[in-house]
Design a protein around this motif. Structure first.
Motif, PDB file in Angstrom:
ATOM      1  N   LEU A 109       0.837  -1.199   0.000  1.00  0.00           N
ATOM      2  CA  LEU A 109       0.000   0.000   0.000  1.00  0.00           C
ATOM      3  C   LEU A 109       0.872   1.249   0.000  1.00  0.00           C
ATOM      4  CD1 LEU A 109      -2.997   0.769   0.004  1.00  0.00           C
ATOM      5  CD2 LEU A 109      -2.830   1.014   2.499  1.00  0.00           C
ATOM      6  N   GLY A 110       2.056   1.154   0.603  1.00  0.00           N
ATOM      7  CA  GLY A 110       3.006   2.257   0.529  1.00  0.00           C
ATOM      8  C   GLY A 110       3.460   2.514  -0.891  1.00  0.00           C
ATOM      9  N   GLY A 111       3.423   1.472  -1.738  1.00  0.00           N
ATOM     10  CA  GLY A 111       3.725   1.665  -3.154  1.00  0.00           C
ATOM     11  C   GLY A 111       2.663   2.497  -3.835  1.00  0.00           C
ATOM     12  N   MET A 112       1.401   2.285  -3.452  1.00  0.00           N
ATOM     13  CA  MET A 112       0.323   3.131  -3.969  1.00  0.00           C
ATOM     14  C   MET A 112       0.541   4.580  -3.552  1.00  0.00           C
ATOM     15  SD  MET A 112      -3.792   3.011  -3.171  1.00  0.00           S
ATOM     16  CE  MET A 112      -3.580   3.905  -1.607  1.00  0.00           C
ATOM     17  N   PHE A 113       0.871   4.790  -2.261  1.00  0.00           N
ATOM     18  CA  PHE A 113       1.140   6.149  -1.790  1.00  0.00           C
ATOM     19  C   PHE A 113       2.322   6.754  -2.548  1.00  0.00           C
ATOM     20  CE2 PHE A 113      -0.495   4.500   2.515  1.00  0.00           C
ATOM     21  CZ  PHE A 113      -1.794   4.871   2.227  1.00  0.00           C
ATOM     22  N   ALA A 114       3.337   5.950  -2.823  1.00  0.00           N
ATOM     23  CA  ALA A 114       4.521   6.455  -3.519  1.00  0.00           C
ATOM     24  C   ALA A 114       4.183   6.892  -4.941  1.00  0.00           C
ATOM     25  CB  ALA A 114       5.619   5.387  -3.536  1.00  0.00           C
ATOM     26  N   VAL A 115       3.345   6.129  -5.625  1.00  0.00           N
ATOM     27  CA  VAL A 115       2.941   6.507  -6.979  1.00  0.00           C
ATOM     28  C   VAL A 115       2.145   7.806  -6.944  1.00  0.00           C
ATOM     29  CG1 VAL A 115       1.482   5.876  -8.940  1.00  0.00           C
ATOM     30  CG2 VAL A 115       2.997   4.175  -7.921  1.00  0.00           C
ATOM     31  N   ARG A 116       1.230   7.905  -6.002  1.00  0.00           N
ATOM     32  CA  ARG A 116       0.435   9.125  -5.904  1.00  0.00           C
ATOM     33  C   ARG A 116       1.326  10.317  -5.550  1.00  0.00           C
ATOM     34  NH1 ARG A 116      -3.269  11.907  -8.177  1.00  0.00           N
ATOM     35  NH2 ARG A 116      -4.621  13.108  -6.792  1.00  0.00           N
ATOM     36  N   TYR A 117       2.300  10.092  -4.658  1.00  0.00           N
ATOM     37  CA  TYR A 117       3.257  11.140  -4.332  1.00  0.00           C
ATOM     38  C   TYR A 117       4.012  11.556  -5.595  1.00  0.00           C
ATOM     39  CZ  TYR A 117       7.084  13.662  -2.098  1.00  0.00           C
ATOM     40  OH  TYR A 117       7.991  14.639  -1.731  1.00  0.00           O
ATOM     41  N   GLY A 118       4.439  10.579  -6.373  1.00  0.00           N
ATOM     42  CA  GLY A 118       5.165  10.882  -7.600  1.00  0.00           C
ATOM     43  C   GLY A 118       4.349  11.695  -8.583  1.00  0.00           C
ATOM     44  N   GLN A 119       3.044  11.469  -8.607  1.00  0.00           N
ATOM     45  CA  GLN A 119       2.187  12.256  -9.489  1.00  0.00           C
ATOM     46  C   GLN A 119       2.053  13.699  -9.005  1.00  0.00           C
ATOM     47  OE1 GLN A 119      -1.425   9.834  -9.505  1.00  0.00           O
ATOM     48  NE2 GLN A 119      -0.913   9.041 -11.539  1.00  0.00           N
ATOM     49  N   LEU A 120       2.050  13.892  -7.699  1.00  0.00           N
ATOM     50  CA  LEU A 120       1.794  15.222  -7.141  1.00  0.00           C
ATOM     51  C   LEU A 120       3.073  16.004  -6.832  1.00  0.00           C
ATOM     52  CD1 LEU A 120      -1.074  14.298  -4.642  1.00  0.00           C
ATOM     53  CD2 LEU A 120      -1.305  15.381  -6.887  1.00  0.00           C
ATOM     54  N   HIS A 121       4.165  15.303  -6.531  1.00  0.00           N
ATOM     55  CA  HIS A 121       5.373  15.977  -6.043  1.00  0.00           C
ATOM     56  C   HIS A 121       6.644  15.445  -6.702  1.00  0.00           C
ATOM     57  CE1 HIS A 121       2.875  17.628  -2.794  1.00  0.00           C
ATOM     58  NE2 HIS A 121       2.490  16.398  -2.492  1.00  0.00           N
ATOM     59  N   GLN A 122       6.564  15.005  -7.935  1.00  0.00           N
ATOM     60  CA  GLN A 122       7.717  14.316  -8.493  1.00  0.00           C
ATOM     61  C   GLN A 122       8.941  15.216  -8.655  1.00  0.00           C
ATOM     62  OE1 GLN A 122       6.884  12.578 -12.317  1.00  0.00           O
ATOM     63  NE2 GLN A 122       5.376  14.141 -12.809  1.00  0.00           N
ATOM     64  N   GLN A 123       8.759  16.525  -8.579  1.00  0.00           N
ATOM     65  CA  GLN A 123       9.914  17.417  -8.674  1.00  0.00           C
ATOM     66  C   GLN A 123      10.844  17.266  -7.477  1.00  0.00           C
ATOM     67  OE1 GLN A 123       6.818  18.316  -8.009  1.00  0.00           O
ATOM     68  NE2 GLN A 123       6.694  20.051  -6.582  1.00  0.00           N
TER      69      GLN A 123
END
Length: 268
Positions: A109-123
């Motif tokens: 589930l942390g992988g899901m959070f990581a993907v969503r983080y990458g979409q919102l804060h990938q910079q």
């Protein structure tokens, strides 16, 4: 054993999140680790030690409602709040170690959070590592069709081929062993929809999965991979491996693949 430093970071919701940090003597990068459902950052001790040996600062918060962080156990009303918490933790560790690149590591589930983080804060990240991420479809969400969520805790035998891993999991008082909660399942379902509608990950990404993972089957995750696959995307599927790759019998191979990937990205 490398002892972690315990600290607190105020999350987006105002609650103090428990954070463990393992630090190399001469760090060259930061690994921000997002743990899976029902568990906590203390279960990543061995994995953190391997990354510290490769000059990392390893920073791992307990998500709200998990481990030593406050909140009703395993209750997540909005996954984007957890993502926002990860950003608060990133800012805190980067303030303590300015100038170091950040690699985001998310399991299950942390992988899901990581993907969503990458979409919102990938910079804010140099690369992303996904270990058996919940993406695409997840059979656990079928529980939402039941009038009452049955008490079906995670089967410890699905975690690793090493039976000690399952035994330690069952005996761990910081691990949630009760039923899933409807609010949390709805939040996961909504997050997966947001991910499917969001952008691809533009940062280099490594996906790791065991082909004998019954908890988060590789085939289910693959249905969501193409929606987030960016221009530089790598994958390793391990024959016979179960869900917790960093606790599997071939965990040294898995960590070597992670460090090879990270080294290539940070030195490019």
């Amino acid at each position: 054993m490398i002892e972690p430093t315990d600290s607190e970071v105020v999350g987006r919701g105002g609650a103090p999140l428990a954070v463990r940090t393992w630090t190399a003597s001469n760090p060259g990068w930061i690994a921000l680790v997002a743990h899976g459902y029902g568990e906590h950052s203390g279960r990543y001790q061995w994995f953190a030690e391997q990354l510290v040996g490769a000059r990392a600062v390893v920073c791992a918060p307990d998500h709200v409602g998990h481990g030593r962080s406050p909140g009703e156990r395993v209750l997540i009303s909005d996954a984007d709040t957890v993502v926002a918490d990860l950003e608060e933790v990133r800012k805190d560790v980067c303030a303590a170690h300015p100038g170091l690149p950040v690699v985001l590591v998310g399991h299950s589930l942390g992988g899901m959070f990581a993907v969503r983080y990458g979409q919102l804060h990938q910079q804010h990240v140099a690369a992303v590592v996904l270990s058996a991420p919940v993406l695409g479809t997840w059979h656990v969400l079928d529980l939402l069709e039941d009038a009452e969520i049955p008490d079906t805790p995670i089967d410890p035998d699905t975690l690793s081929r090493d039976p000690q891993v399952g035994q330690d999991y069952v005996a761990d008082p910081l691990v949630w062993h009760g039923p899933f909660k409807r609010t949390t399942l709805r939040a996961i379902d909504e997050c997966l929809q947001r991910i499917n509608e969001g952008p691809a990950l533009e940062r280099p990404t490594l996906w790791l999965h065991g082909d004998d993972d019954e908890l988060v089957p590789e085939a289910d995750t693959r249905t969501g991979i193409d929606r987030i696959r960016g221009r530089e995307f790598h994958e390793h599927i391990y024959p016979g491996a179960r869900h917790e790759l960093f606790n599997e019998t071939n965990r040294s191979e898995v960590v070597n693949d992670v460090l090879t990937f990270v080294g290539r990205q940070l030195n490019s």
